[in-house]
Design an enzyme around this catalytic site. Sequence first.
Site, PDB file in Angstrom:
ATOM      1  N   SER A  22       1.070  -0.950   0.132  1.00 46.47           N
ATOM      2  CA  SER A  22      -0.065   0.890   0.114  1.00 46.47           C
ATOM      3  C   SER A  22       0.751   1.125  -0.373  1.00 46.47           C
ATOM      4  CB  SER A  22      -1.047   0.112   1.065  1.00 46.47           C
ATOM      5  OG  SER A  22      -0.024   0.281   2.340  1.00 46.47           O
ATOM      6  N   ASN A 109      -2.650  -1.431  13.376  1.00 45.70           N
ATOM      7  CA  ASN A 109      -4.159  -1.616  13.340  1.00 45.70           C
ATOM      8  C   ASN A 109      -4.493  -0.777  13.767  1.00 45.70           C
ATOM      9  OD1 ASN A 109      -4.356  -4.296  12.148  1.00 45.70           O
ATOM     10  ND2 ASN A 109      -4.738  -5.702  13.809  1.00 45.70           N
ATOM     11  N   THR A 154     -38.955  27.166 -11.512  1.00 45.45           N
ATOM     12  CA  THR A 154     -40.207  25.479 -10.841  1.00 45.45           C
ATOM     13  C   THR A 154     -39.684  24.786 -11.712  1.00 45.45           C
ATOM     14  OG1 THR A 154     -42.014  26.231 -10.431  1.00 45.45           O
ATOM     15  CG2 THR A 154     -40.860  27.397  -9.275  1.00 45.45           C
ATOM     16  N   HIS A 155     -39.886  23.733 -11.633  1.00 38.30           N
ATOM     17  CA  HIS A 155     -39.808  23.293 -12.911  1.00 38.30           C
ATOM     18  C   HIS A 155     -39.132  23.385 -14.544  1.00 38.30           C
ATOM     19  CE1 HIS A 155     -43.270  21.640 -11.063  1.00 38.30           C
ATOM     20  NE2 HIS A 155     -43.403  22.222 -10.114  1.00 38.30           N
ATOM     21  N   SER A 276     -14.038  24.715 -29.128  1.00 32.53           N
ATOM     22  CA  SER A 276     -14.331  23.101 -29.676  1.00 32.53           C
ATOM     23  C   SER A 276     -13.144  22.979 -30.757  1.00 32.53           C
ATOM     24  CB  SER A 276     -15.149  23.402 -30.259  1.00 32.53           C
ATOM     25  OG  SER A 276     -15.667  22.393 -30.928  1.00 32.53           O
ATOM     26  N   LYS A 282     -17.751  28.017 -31.153  1.00 32.24           N
ATOM     27  CA  LYS A 282     -18.018  27.423 -29.649  1.00 32.24           C
ATOM     28  C   LYS A 282     -16.928  28.427 -28.293  1.00 32.24           C
ATOM     29  CE  LYS A 282     -20.649  24.469 -28.386  1.00 32.24           C
ATOM     30  NZ  LYS A 282     -20.571  23.737 -29.176  1.00 32.24           N
ATOM     31  N   ASN A 284     -17.205  26.983 -24.510  1.00 30.81           N
ATOM     32  CA  ASN A 284     -17.802  26.824 -23.829  1.00 30.81           C
ATOM     33  C   ASN A 284     -17.560  25.910 -22.202  1.00 30.81           C
ATOM     34  OD1 ASN A 284     -18.936  25.145 -25.860  1.00 30.81           O
ATOM     35  ND2 ASN A 284     -17.413  23.644 -26.154  1.00 30.81           N
ATOM     36  N   GLU A 289     -18.714  21.851 -16.166  1.00 30.52           N
ATOM     37  CA  GLU A 289     -19.390  20.487 -16.706  1.00 30.52           C
ATOM     38  C   GLU A 289     -18.021  19.729 -15.547  1.00 30.52           C
ATOM     39  OE1 GLU A 289     -19.909  20.665 -21.178  1.00 30.52           O
ATOM     40  OE2 GLU A 289     -19.080  22.055 -20.813  1.00 30.52           O
ATOM     41  N   TYR A 316     -10.320  -6.158  13.239  1.00 32.17           N
ATOM     42  CA  TYR A 316      -8.875  -5.659  11.565  1.00 32.17           C
ATOM     43  C   TYR A 316      -9.273  -6.588  10.009  1.00 32.17           C
ATOM     44  CZ  TYR A 316      -5.631  -3.794   8.867  1.00 32.17           C
ATOM     45  OH  TYR A 316      -4.659  -3.141   7.135  1.00 32.17           O
ATOM     46  N   GLN A 321      -7.788  -1.827   4.043  1.00 35.44           N
ATOM     47  CA  GLN A 321      -6.119  -1.071   3.520  1.00 35.44           C
ATOM     48  C   GLN A 321      -6.710  -0.953   1.927  1.00 35.44           C
ATOM     49  OE1 GLN A 321      -2.384  -2.801   3.129  1.00 35.44           O
ATOM     50  NE2 GLN A 321      -2.269  -3.045   1.011  1.00 35.44           N
ATOM     51  N   LYS A 324      -8.172   3.483   1.128  1.00 40.52           N
ATOM     52  CA  LYS A 324      -7.785   5.060   1.435  1.00 40.52           C
ATOM     53  C   LYS A 324      -7.581   5.330  -0.059  1.00 40.52           C
ATOM     54  CE  LYS A 324      -5.049   3.004   4.762  1.00 40.52           C
ATOM     55  NZ  LYS A 324      -5.897   2.530   4.627  1.00 40.52           N
TER      56      LYS A 324
HETATM   57  N1  ARG Z   1      -1.269  -1.499   4.851  1.00 41.95           N
HETATM   58  C1  ARG Z   1      -2.780  -1.752   6.032  1.00 41.95           C
HETATM   59  C2  ARG Z   1      -4.044  -0.248   6.013  1.00 41.95           C
HETATM   60  O1  ARG Z   1      -4.198   0.138   5.470  1.00 41.95           O
HETATM   61  C3  ARG Z   1      -2.132  -1.093   7.775  1.00 41.95           C
HETATM   62  C4  ARG Z   1      -1.930  -2.375   9.225  1.00 41.95           C
HETATM   63  C5  ARG Z   1      -1.625  -3.388   8.822  1.00 41.95           C
HETATM   64  N2  ARG Z   1      -2.535  -4.291   9.411  1.00 41.95           N
HETATM   65  C6  ARG Z   1      -2.764  -5.347   9.855  1.00 41.95           C
HETATM   66  N3  ARG Z   1      -2.551  -6.548  10.294  1.00 41.95           N
HETATM   67  N4  ARG Z   1      -1.720  -5.775   8.516  1.00 41.95           N
HETATM   68  O2  ARG Z   1      -4.885  -1.203   6.087  1.00 41.95           O
END
Ligand code: ARG
Length: 456
Positions: A22, A109, A154-155, A276, A282, A284, A289, A316, A321, A324
Amino acid sequence: MALWDGRFSEKPTEALTEFSESISFDKRLYKHDIEGSKAHAEMLAEAEIIPRDSAEKIIKGLELVLSKIEENNFDYNAELEDIHMHIENALIAIVGDDGARLHTGRSRNDQIALDIRLYLREEILTVCEGIKEFQKALIGKAEEYKQTLLPGYTHLQRAQPVLFPHQLLAYTEMLERDIERLLDCRKRLNIMPLGSAALAGSTLPLKRNVTARLLNFDRISSNSMDAVADRDFLCELLSGFSIFAMHVSRISEDIILWCSEEFNYIELGDAFCTGSSIMPQKKNPDIAEISRGKTARIYGDLMSILTLLKGLPLTYNRDLQEDKEPVFDAVDNVKKILSVYPSMIASIMVKKENMLKAASDPALMATDLAEKLVELGVPFRIAHHRVGSLVKWCEKNKLKLDNITYEEMLSVIPEANEECLKLFNPEKSISKRNIYGATGYGEVDNQLNFWKKKLN
Ligand code: ARG
């Protein structure tokens, strides 16, 4: 060599390492990981779990790691999995065995639960500041066109005249609720999970309140299992972001419509528009958008988190993971919107005559006539019916409401007086809407003053 490889005899293949790393995305948490580790080390010393001297070496070592990362003088390696192991590994390389004491009473964790809270606690404030700038741009534009009016819809049908600032203030209100929601989410996020360790807490006498104080948390988590498994705050945050993005998409839609030839109410600064590649004429409204389009991925990010958590057993699981990237994506895109939107608002040039012309259709003042009749003692339902009949009569005779004689009006509305002929002016209509929250000049001015004070 991984820091956990004591019990393993076989190495993962490259594909497996790549699959489970990660670091490629959680490296953005380095600052918060180090901040958390420094506080943890300090607490371990205060609780006399590790020697003071070791804690000091750890803290100095972590500061060195921080500067290495910030100077781009740091090696990332998928074998070290995540940001936690990278930093701990680098620390041990710098300070040796003292560094090996840092992870006492801690698990990745509770460490990741801490890092993401520290990170978001900060980002939420940045986003709220950005939303405030957005509000300021709206108020600035409202000030610039204080007397300008347009039809409210409205509408998507022309309904009644309103002040242009009144509509801009409606957006300001929407954004204020966004700020409130994000700050509310921040309350539940500002809770310190460290000390929960893997899931069951620790046998060591960790002083959790010390860590919380050092890191400026409101309080410590009350259940170690909940603390390592909880990602509710991500759902709340991404819900808040989604609602914000939905607001942006609605504002964008108004802007896009107003820029069209059909409405022709406003023009955006050239910098905020694109031409464009084939049609030379154009211009735009691409920024509006793209902002409207970004709403889709932010909803997607929310769906990812909700789906990730659905049915996930306590506590956990490595699935977490995967939280993220959607969170980072949402943070990044909300910030991207905020980096362009206020200046786009500031670039709006209003075609006042076009707005006024559209708002001047006497039919838009039909409700004013019905309310006038109420003042003259006619029950509203009857008044509404009478005015409806007058509109029909005008249509049949190809006349506009403001172009009929008193006798003609009386022939359809026997209760009318001569004042009823003089209601078909949009400025007059606005000037009579003087209750709190309405679009009257005085009321809108009060609101503008309120917001100017609030935002400064
Ligand atoms: N990279 C892990 C996460 O984002 C960190 C925690 C990992 N914990 C483990 N027991 N492998 O959740």
